[in-house]
Motif scaffolding. Structure first.
Motif, PDB file in Angstrom:
ATOM      1  N   ALA A  12       8.322 -90.760 -69.236  1.00  0.00           N
ATOM      2  CA  ALA A  12       8.970 -91.684 -70.174  1.00  0.00           C
ATOM      3  C   ALA A  12       8.438 -91.359 -71.564  1.00  0.00           C
ATOM      4  N   ALA A  16       8.143 -96.091 -74.727  1.00  0.00           N
ATOM      5  CA  ALA A  16       8.259 -96.901 -73.507  1.00  0.00           C
ATOM      6  C   ALA A  16       6.877 -97.213 -72.927  1.00  0.00           C
ATOM      7  N   GLY A 142      10.418 -99.214 -64.430  1.00  0.00           N
ATOM      8  CA  GLY A 142      11.045-100.209 -65.292  1.00  0.00           C
ATOM      9  C   GLY A 142      10.738-101.652 -64.959  1.00  0.00           C
TER      10      GLY A 142
END
Length: 143
Positions: A12, A16, A142
Motif C-alpha cells: 500500500a 495509507a 482495509g
C-alpha cells in the motif's frame, strides 16, 4: 548505544500506512504491542505510549521529536533524568516497489542502557515484529 530495528514491506502507498499508523485511538483494535497512544501528534507534543508487557500495560511518557507526514515519527522518553536511560522510538515509511517499506527502530542510551538493553533486545524486537505484521494486515485488508 544499543539499536534494535525491524522492518516489513506493506502493499500500500505510504499515505495509507500513515493513516492507520496515526489513528492512535484505534490501536487497541489491532496493535498487539503499542496498545494506545494519547497526546499531541506534533513536534514537541507530549504523548503517553501504552506498551503491552507480560505484567500488563506500561505507560511511557514521551515527547515527539520528529513528525513528517507520510514518512515518519520519532519520540523520546527517559527514565527520570536525561542520560540515565533514554529511549528513542523511530518509525520510518518510505515508498518501495511493493508499496511502503515500514521500519521501526529503538535506541537505548545512557548510564543504565548497557545492562537494560541486553534484557530488552529480544523483547523489543519481538514486539516490533508483531506490530509490523499486524499493521501490514490492517492496511492491506482495509480494516
Amino acid at each position: 548505544m544499543t539499536r534494535i530495528t525491524a522492518s516489513i514491506d506493506i502493499a500500500a502507498p505510504p499515505e495509507a500506512v500513515w493513516k492507520v499508523l496515526m489513528d492512535w485511538g484505534r490501536y487497541g483494535e489491532w496493535n498487539p504491542t503499542l496498545r494506545a497512544i494519547a497526546g499531541q501528534a506534533r513536534k514537541g507534543g507530549k504523548i503517553t505510549v501504552s506498551i503491552a508487557s507480560p505484567v500488563g500495560t506500561l505507560p511511557i511518557d514521551a515527547v515527539v521529536t520528529r513528525l513528517a507526514t507520510n514518512s515518519g515519527i520519532t519520540w523520546h522518553s527517559k527514565m527520570r533524568l536525561n542520560g540515565l536511560f533514554d529511549r528513542d522510538h523511530i518509525i520510518e515509511l518510505s515508498p518501495d516497489p511493493v508499496g511502503t517499506r515500514f521500519v521501526q527502530t529503538q535506541t537505548f542510551s545512557g548510564i543504565l542502557a548497557p545492562g537494560a538493553s541486553v534484557v530488552a533486545t529480544s523483547t523489543v524486537r519481538d514486539g516490533f515484529e508483531k506490530m509490523n505484521a499486524a499493521l501490514k494486515e490492517r492496511v492491506e485488508n482495509g480494516a
